[in-house]
Design an enzyme around this catalytic site. Structure first.
Site, PDB file in Angstrom:
ATOM      1  N   SER A 154      -5.364  60.930  -4.192  1.00  0.00           N
ATOM      2  CA  SER A 154      -4.801  60.688  -5.386  1.00  0.00           C
ATOM      3  C   SER A 154      -4.492  61.517  -6.092  1.00  0.00           C
ATOM      4  O   SER A 154      -4.932  62.688  -6.491  1.00  0.00           O
ATOM      5  CB  SER A 154      -5.006  59.209  -5.784  1.00  0.00           C
ATOM      6  OG  SER A 154      -4.659  59.029  -6.858  1.00  0.00           O
ATOM      7  N   TYR A 167     -11.598  53.214  -9.462  1.00  0.00           N
ATOM      8  CA  TYR A 167     -10.777  53.929  -8.479  1.00  0.00           C
ATOM      9  C   TYR A 167     -10.769  55.831  -8.774  1.00  0.00           C
ATOM     10  O   TYR A 167     -10.544  56.079  -6.943  1.00  0.00           O
ATOM     11  CB  TYR A 167      -8.967  53.448  -8.557  1.00  0.00           C
ATOM     12  CG  TYR A 167      -7.711  54.651  -7.898  1.00  0.00           C
ATOM     13  CD1 TYR A 167      -7.554  53.498  -6.484  1.00  0.00           C
ATOM     14  CD2 TYR A 167      -6.845  54.916  -8.431  1.00  0.00           C
ATOM     15  CE1 TYR A 167      -7.056  54.193  -5.924  1.00  0.00           C
ATOM     16  CE2 TYR A 167      -6.171  55.322  -7.477  1.00  0.00           C
ATOM     17  CZ  TYR A 167      -6.004  55.872  -6.620  1.00  0.00           C
ATOM     18  OH  TYR A 167      -5.145  55.997  -5.355  1.00  0.00           O
TER      19      TYR A 167
HETATM   20  N1  LIG Z   1       1.498  54.643  -3.607  1.00  0.00           N
HETATM   21  C1  LIG Z   1       1.721  56.179  -4.772  1.00  0.00           C
HETATM   22  O1  LIG Z   1       2.173  56.032  -5.473  1.00  0.00           O
HETATM   23  C2  LIG Z   1       0.269  56.126  -4.722  1.00  0.00           C
HETATM   24  C3  LIG Z   1      -0.440  57.912  -4.979  1.00  0.00           C
HETATM   25  C4  LIG Z   1      -1.682  57.613  -5.163  1.00  0.00           C
HETATM   26  C5  LIG Z   1      -2.472  57.743  -3.892  1.00  0.00           C
HETATM   27  N2  LIG Z   1      -2.060  56.250  -3.207  1.00  0.00           N
HETATM   28  C6  LIG Z   1      -2.459  56.310  -1.582  1.00  0.00           C
HETATM   29  O2  LIG Z   1      -2.256  56.439  -0.743  1.00  0.00           O
HETATM   30  C7  LIG Z   1      -2.728  55.608  -0.364  1.00  0.00           C
HETATM   31  C8  LIG Z   1      -1.887  53.885   0.419  1.00  0.00           C
HETATM   32  O3  LIG Z   1      -1.795  53.336  -0.952  1.00  0.00           O
HETATM   33  P1  LIG Z   1      -0.430  52.271  -1.215  1.00  0.00           P
HETATM   34  O4  LIG Z   1       0.506  52.901  -1.723  1.00  0.00           O
HETATM   35  O5  LIG Z   1       0.796  52.059   0.470  1.00  0.00           O
HETATM   36  O6  LIG Z   1      -0.734  50.870  -1.113  1.00  0.00           O
HETATM   37  P2  LIG Z   1      -0.894  49.620  -0.527  1.00  0.00           P
HETATM   38  O7  LIG Z   1      -1.417  48.721  -1.825  1.00  0.00           O
HETATM   39  O8  LIG Z   1       1.058  49.545  -0.920  1.00  0.00           O
HETATM   40  O9  LIG Z   1      -2.068  49.714   0.807  1.00  0.00           O
HETATM   41  C9  LIG Z   1      -2.761  49.485   0.912  1.00  0.00           C
HETATM   42  C10 LIG Z   1      -3.146  48.298   1.748  1.00  0.00           C
HETATM   43  O10 LIG Z   1      -4.774  48.620   2.288  1.00  0.00           O
HETATM   44  C11 LIG Z   1      -5.299  47.368   2.697  1.00  0.00           C
HETATM   45  N3  LIG Z   1      -6.314  46.812   2.104  1.00  0.00           N
HETATM   46  C12 LIG Z   1      -6.348  46.327   1.106  1.00  0.00           C
HETATM   47  N4  LIG Z   1      -7.791  46.183   0.759  1.00  0.00           N
HETATM   48  C13 LIG Z   1      -8.387  46.620   2.230  1.00  0.00           C
HETATM   49  C14 LIG Z   1      -9.350  45.555   3.200  1.00  0.00           C
HETATM   50  N5  LIG Z   1     -10.297  45.209   1.955  1.00  0.00           N
HETATM   51  N6  LIG Z   1      -9.317  45.315   4.913  1.00  0.00           N
HETATM   52  C15 LIG Z   1      -8.316  45.863   4.773  1.00  0.00           C
HETATM   53  N7  LIG Z   1      -6.844  46.123   4.324  1.00  0.00           N
HETATM   54  C16 LIG Z   1      -6.735  46.326   2.831  1.00  0.00           C
HETATM   55  C17 LIG Z   1      -3.412  46.241   1.329  1.00  0.00           C
HETATM   56  O11 LIG Z   1      -3.463  45.101   2.610  1.00  0.00           O
HETATM   57  C18 LIG Z   1      -2.200  47.624   1.871  1.00  0.00           C
HETATM   58  O12 LIG Z   1      -1.575  46.773   2.902  1.00  0.00           O
HETATM   59  C19 LIG Z   1      -3.614  54.652  -1.157  1.00  0.00           C
HETATM   60  O13 LIG Z   1      -5.458  55.127  -0.897  1.00  0.00           O
HETATM   61  C20 LIG Z   1      -4.085  54.813  -2.810  1.00  0.00           C
HETATM   62  O14 LIG Z   1      -4.354  54.824  -2.840  1.00  0.00           O
HETATM   63  C21 LIG Z   1      -0.878  55.825  -3.668  1.00  0.00           C
END
Ligand SMILES: NC(=O)c1ccc[n+]([C@@H]2O[C@H](COP(=O)([O-])OP(=O)(O)OC[C@H]3O[C@@H](n4cnc5c(N)ncnc54)[C@H](O)[C@@H]3O)[C@@H](O)[C@H]2O)c1
Length: 262
Positions: A154, A167
């Site tokens: 991230s 996080y």
């Molecule tokens: N969206 C952003 O701007 C952003 C920025 C920096 C980093 N990230 C990273 O990108 C990745 C994806 O982020 P995103 O925006 O798609 O988030 P999101 O919350 O939309 O997707 C995460 C998914 O993980 C699943 N999940 C969570 N806990 C779980 C568990 N215990 N068992 C099974 N599934 C589980 C959720 O159901 C969800 O569908 C993550 O690692 C996040 O930290 C995202």
């Protein structure tokens, strides 16, 4: 063994034809589109997510001609015995070629308000599940002399937002594992890299009290003056999963429109 065997994909089959991919959090804001792009490139995707409605949405958006290559695993990563058993079942038939450790939870509040249990849960979902998935895939990757591990970190590891201590800690752990695994697994033809998404307009952002102000804040920080899309993440993942990225390992690739450099 380090064969670096390129797959001989036939024209029209896609760059990842024949590759078996495990993708955690595959139905989320960034995962949904990336899963579709992996399928479009010929991969067989084991898409693991606990969220039933998001899984059904991914299933509904999957074109019929690639649906047979999508295996939705609706399970919770915190159930380690069930996860370990499922991974054993998947790897019993053939190795996993690519593991994408993407699932994460991201509670936000001042550090002092987190209980020990909350801190442990973030570590369990964001880090320990990556260890379990990688450990399960490793023997098969090592035996075939080819593998790709991609950890999703991230932008928050580098700067920006407060109130995200567990996080940010978890993403730091993932980056440490990325580098340690890269050093240890490189001799077997296995690369391990991270991608660090910037600020993407997914669900977490919708609750922001001032959406327009936040959009301006993001664009002011980025060199590229548009918001990122899930396709931007998918492109980075597809590249790192490809044969062509075989000489790149231990890196943390920022996909953030040029917010952080260096
Ligand atoms: N969206 C952003 O701007 C952003 C920025 C920096 C980093 N990230 C990273 O990108 C990745 C994806 O982020 P995103 O925006 O798609 O988030 P999101 O919350 O939309 O997707 C995460 C998914 O993980 C699943 N999940 C969570 N806990 C779980 C568990 N215990 N068992 C099974 N599934 C589980 C959720 O159901 C969800 O569908 C993550 O690692 C996040 O930290 C995202």
């Amino acid at each position: 063994m380090n064969r670096e065997t390129p797959l001989t994909a036939k024209p029209g089959q896609g760059a990842l034809a024949g590759r078996r991919v495990l993708y955690t959090g595959a139905s989320g804001g960034l995962g949904h589109q990336t899963t579709l792009d992996l399928l479009a490139q010929g991969a067989e995707v084991f898409a693991l997510d606990r969220d039933h409605s998001k899984n059904e949405s991914l299933r509904a958006d999957t074109p019929p001609d690639v649906a047979a290559r999508l295996h939705l695993l609706e399970m919770d990563l915190t159930d380690q015995p069930a996860l370990t058993a499922k991974l054993a079942e998947i790897t019993a038939t053939a190795p996993l070629d690519v593991v994408i450790n993407n699932a994460a939870i991201y509670p936000s509040k001042p550090f002092e308000e987190y209980s020990d249990a909350e801190l442990r849960l973030v570590h369990q979902v964001n880090v320990e599940s990556a260890i379990v998935c990688t450990r399960a895939a490793l023997p098969g990757m090592r035996d075939q002399g080819w593998g790709r591990i991609i950890n999703v970190t991230s932008i928050t590891l580098t700067g920006g937002w407060e109130n995200l201590a567990p996080y940010v800690q978890s993403k730091g752990s993932l980056l440490g594992l990325t580098r340690a695994w890269a050093r240890e697994f490189g001799k077997w033809g296995i690369t391990c890299n991270a991608i660090a998404p910037g600020a993407f307009p997914t669900d977490a952002e919708k609750i922001h009290p001032d959406p327009e102000g936040y959009r301006k804040f993001v664009l002011d920080h980025q060199a590229v003056k548009r918001r990122g899309t899930p396709h931007d993440i998918a492109a980075a993942i597809l590249f790192l999963a490809s044969d062509g990225a075989g000489f790149i390992t231990g890196q943390n690739l920022a996909v953030d429109g040029g917010w952080n450099m260096g």
